[in-house]
Motif scaffolding. Structure first.
Motif, PDB file in Angstrom:
ATOM      1  N   VAL A 241      -9.092 -81.557 -18.896  1.00  0.00           N
ATOM      2  CA  VAL A 241      -9.124 -81.534 -17.424  1.00  0.00           C
ATOM      3  C   VAL A 241      -8.327 -82.731 -16.903  1.00  0.00           C
ATOM      4  N   GLU A 242      -7.266 -82.429 -16.151  1.00  0.00           N
ATOM      5  CA  GLU A 242      -6.363 -83.507 -15.745  1.00  0.00           C
ATOM      6  C   GLU A 242      -6.370 -83.799 -14.254  1.00  0.00           C
ATOM      7  N   ASN A 243      -6.917 -82.892 -13.449  1.00  0.00           N
ATOM      8  CA  ASN A 243      -6.918 -83.177 -12.011  1.00  0.00           C
ATOM      9  C   ASN A 243      -8.178 -82.657 -11.324  1.00  0.00           C
ATOM     10  N   LYS A 244      -8.313 -83.077 -10.063  1.00  0.00           N
ATOM     11  CA  LYS A 244      -9.528 -82.775  -9.309  1.00  0.00           C
ATOM     12  C   LYS A 244      -9.663 -81.280  -9.018  1.00  0.00           C
ATOM     13  N   MET A 245      -8.521 -80.628  -8.795  1.00  0.00           N
ATOM     14  CA  MET A 245      -8.571 -79.193  -8.514  1.00  0.00           C
ATOM     15  C   MET A 245      -9.188 -78.436  -9.694  1.00  0.00           C
ATOM     16  N   GLN A 246      -8.746 -78.789 -10.901  1.00  0.00           N
ATOM     17  CA  GLN A 246      -9.313 -78.147 -12.101  1.00  0.00           C
ATOM     18  C   GLN A 246     -10.802 -78.429 -12.210  1.00  0.00           C
ATOM     19  N   LYS A 247     -11.163 -79.672 -11.985  1.00  0.00           N
ATOM     20  CA  LYS A 247     -12.569 -80.069 -12.074  1.00  0.00           C
ATOM     21  C   LYS A 247     -13.399 -79.298 -11.049  1.00  0.00           C
ATOM     22  N   ASP A 248     -12.901 -79.206  -9.808  1.00  0.00           N
ATOM     23  CA  ASP A 248     -13.650 -78.525  -8.747  1.00  0.00           C
ATOM     24  C   ASP A 248     -13.838 -77.039  -9.055  1.00  0.00           C
ATOM     25  N   ILE A 249     -12.770 -76.409  -9.521  1.00  0.00           N
ATOM     26  CA  ILE A 249     -12.882 -74.971  -9.824  1.00  0.00           C
ATOM     27  C   ILE A 249     -13.823 -74.739 -11.003  1.00  0.00           C
ATOM     28  N   LEU A 250     -13.730 -75.584 -12.023  1.00  0.00           N
ATOM     29  CA  LEU A 250     -14.637 -75.455 -13.174  1.00  0.00           C
ATOM     30  C   LEU A 250     -16.095 -75.642 -12.745  1.00  0.00           C
ATOM     31  N   THR A 251     -16.315 -76.588 -11.844  1.00  0.00           N
ATOM     32  CA  THR A 251     -17.678 -76.817 -11.342  1.00  0.00           C
ATOM     33  C   THR A 251     -18.159 -75.581 -10.583  1.00  0.00           C
ATOM     34  N   TYR A 252     -17.269 -75.068  -9.724  1.00  0.00           N
ATOM     35  CA  TYR A 252     -17.587 -73.878  -8.929  1.00  0.00           C
ATOM     36  C   TYR A 252     -17.912 -72.686  -9.830  1.00  0.00           C
ATOM     37  N   LEU A 253     -17.164 -72.557 -10.938  1.00  0.00           N
ATOM     38  CA  LEU A 253     -17.385 -71.429 -11.847  1.00  0.00           C
ATOM     39  C   LEU A 253     -18.643 -71.608 -12.704  1.00  0.00           C
ATOM     40  N   GLY A 254     -19.216 -72.805 -12.677  1.00  0.00           N
ATOM     41  CA  GLY A 254     -20.465 -73.032 -13.411  1.00  0.00           C
ATOM     42  C   GLY A 254     -20.291 -73.574 -14.817  1.00  0.00           C
ATOM     43  N   CYS A 255     -19.122 -74.167 -15.078  1.00  0.00           N
ATOM     44  CA  CYS A 255     -18.913 -74.803 -16.384  1.00  0.00           C
ATOM     45  C   CYS A 255     -19.828 -76.022 -16.495  1.00  0.00           C
ATOM     46  N   ASP A 256     -20.323 -76.305 -17.696  1.00  0.00           N
ATOM     47  CA  ASP A 256     -21.323 -77.363 -17.856  1.00  0.00           C
ATOM     48  C   ASP A 256     -20.721 -78.761 -17.988  1.00  0.00           C
ATOM     49  N   PHE A 257     -19.729 -78.903 -18.864  1.00  0.00           N
ATOM     50  CA  PHE A 257     -19.187 -80.224 -19.170  1.00  0.00           C
ATOM     51  C   PHE A 257     -17.662 -80.212 -19.113  1.00  0.00           C
ATOM     52  N   ALA A 258     -17.087 -81.383 -18.974  1.00  0.00           N
ATOM     53  CA  ALA A 258     -15.633 -81.485 -18.981  1.00  0.00           C
ATOM     54  C   ALA A 258     -15.188 -82.798 -19.605  1.00  0.00           C
ATOM     55  N   GLN A 259     -14.007 -82.750 -20.208  1.00  0.00           N
ATOM     56  CA  GLN A 259     -13.374 -83.979 -20.688  1.00  0.00           C
ATOM     57  C   GLN A 259     -11.891 -83.857 -20.399  1.00  0.00           C
ATOM     58  N   GLY A 260     -11.231 -84.982 -20.248  1.00  0.00           N
ATOM     59  CA  GLY A 260      -9.801 -84.936 -19.981  1.00  0.00           C
ATOM     60  C   GLY A 260      -9.350 -86.201 -19.265  1.00  0.00           C
ATOM     61  N   TYR A 261      -8.040 -86.302 -19.106  1.00  0.00           N
ATOM     62  CA  TYR A 261      -7.477 -87.522 -18.515  1.00  0.00           C
ATOM     63  C   TYR A 261      -7.967 -87.753 -17.095  1.00  0.00           C
ATOM     64  N   PHE A 262      -8.397 -86.683 -16.399  1.00  0.00           N
ATOM     65  CA  PHE A 262      -8.947 -86.883 -15.057  1.00  0.00           C
ATOM     66  C   PHE A 262     -10.117 -87.867 -15.114  1.00  0.00           C
ATOM     67  N   TYR A 263     -10.915 -87.761 -16.164  1.00  0.00           N
ATOM     68  CA  TYR A 263     -12.057 -88.661 -16.331  1.00  0.00           C
ATOM     69  C   TYR A 263     -11.670 -89.912 -17.096  1.00  0.00           C
ATOM     70  N   SER A 264     -11.105 -89.702 -18.247  1.00  0.00           N
ATOM     71  CA  SER A 264     -10.725 -90.828 -19.095  1.00  0.00           C
ATOM     72  C   SER A 264      -9.924 -90.347 -20.296  1.00  0.00           C
ATOM     73  N   PRO A 265      -8.936 -91.130 -20.728  1.00  0.00           N
ATOM     74  CA  PRO A 265      -8.277 -90.815 -21.999  1.00  0.00           C
ATOM     75  C   PRO A 265      -9.223 -91.222 -23.136  1.00  0.00           C
TER      76      PRO A 265
END
Ligand code: C2E
Ligand code: MG
Ligand code: MG
Ligand code: MG
Length: 281
Positions: A241-265
């Motif tokens: 996950v590299e940007n806020k748009m991806q994070k927001d859509i994943l949250t909206y879709l009900g995904c549980d967890f995320a990792q990626g440069y958006f949060y931290s390398p």
């Protein structure tokens, strides 16, 4: 020349550099030596809960800083290790190092929520290893609760897994250690194969996350993976996950967890510890 870039990742050696400077044989010998001298390292990439934005754990990722060529892609040297019979040794090294670190974090952040560490294991030749004994050894030391250790295996590898490999994976699960399927969506694992294994987590491959917002079909695939996983009571992690748009859509879709440069390398061990301290102190 390969060198470290700002994000703590490696630069893949291009073909010419490799051909000119580093023969395959040299690389094999250097890898053997690096394992012998324990010159490999683990980095830790935070995994976040999408619902409340809290760090839940890390994925341990191996790093090899070659004295001449800098950081070499783990994809490259892990596959070399698989080919030349060093993979069980590498698995051992990664597991030992991660368990050791988990023990340190667990004792220094004792009253904090349980942070898990995901360890990538190659299941090539797993049946010729003593991985369960190794795991039992760490669990008897009681350095951390077994639920803090998770094992990631790639979906692609499952295709040619043997029944003795499945037996080992089941034993690992019997110890209370959760299994995750990595790079989910890129392999061809059948539903029945998936169901015959005690999988607790699916990790959606980065290639689907990349196309969120630009390709409708990838969003549909993600939705389908989420529905499948949740109906089987599995959790889902989105990778890369590299940007806020991806994070927001994943949250909206009900995904549980995320990792990626958006949060931290991926972070070296000191930075990962600082990261924990900054969140929990
Ligand atoms: P993986 O297990 O799917 O790990 C995720 C990869 O994506 C990591 O690459 C990570 O650094 C990278 N990544 C994470 N977030 C982002 C992002 O937002 N953008 C981009 N572009 N990349 C991101 P890495 O560390 O190079 O590892 C590559 C692969 O090598 C891993 O894929 C895994 O299959 C293998 N590997 C890494 N460490 C180990 C290990 O300790 N043991 C074994 N057997 N394999 C390992
Ligand atoms: Mg992984
Ligand atoms: Mg992956
Ligand atoms: Mg991958």
């Amino acid at each position: 020349q390969a060198k470290k870039n700002g994000k703590g990742t490696y630069v893949i050696l291009d073909e010419t550099t490799r051909n000119q400077a580093l023969s395959r044989l040299e690389l094999e010998n250097d890898l053997r030596k690096a394992l012998e001298e324990e010159k490999l390292d683990l980095y830790y990439q935070p995994i976040f809960c999408l619902k409340n934005n809290i760090i839940k754990g890390f994925e341990a990722l191996i790093r090899w800083n070659h004295p001449q060529f800098g950081f070499i892609s783990p994809q490259l040297f892990v596959s070399i290790a698989e080919e030349i019979g060093l993979i069980n040794w590498l698995n051992d090294f990664v597991l030992t190092k991660a368990c050791h670190q988990l023990g340190i974090w667990f004792s220094s952040f004792r009253n904090f929520p349980h942070i898990f560490v995901n360890v990538n294991l190659s299941i090539i030749n797993l049946s010729q290893s003593n991985i369960t004994e190794k795991i039992d050894y760490f669990l008897t030391q009681k350095l951390f609760p077994e639920s803090c250790l998770k094992i990631e295996i790639t979906e692609g590898c499952l295709e040619d897994a043997t029944s003795s490999t499945f037996e080992i994976l089941n034993k690992i699960n019997d110890r209370g250690i959760n299994l995750c399927i990595d790079d989910f969506g890129t392999g061809y694992s059948s539903l029945s194969r998936l169901h015959s294994l005690p999988i607790k987590t699916l990790k959606i491959d980065k290639s689907f996350v990349d196309k969120i917002g630009t390709q409708v079909s990838s969003q549909t695939i993600i939705k389908t993976i989420l529905a499948l996983a949740h109906s089987l009571e599995m959790e889902v992690v989105a990778e890369g996950v590299e940007n806020k748009m991806q994070k927001d859509i994943l949250t909206y879709l009900g995904c549980d967890f995320a990792q990626g440069y958006f949060y931290s390398p991926p972070l070296d061990v000191n930075s990962a510890t600082d990261f924990l301290a900054s969140v929990f102190e």
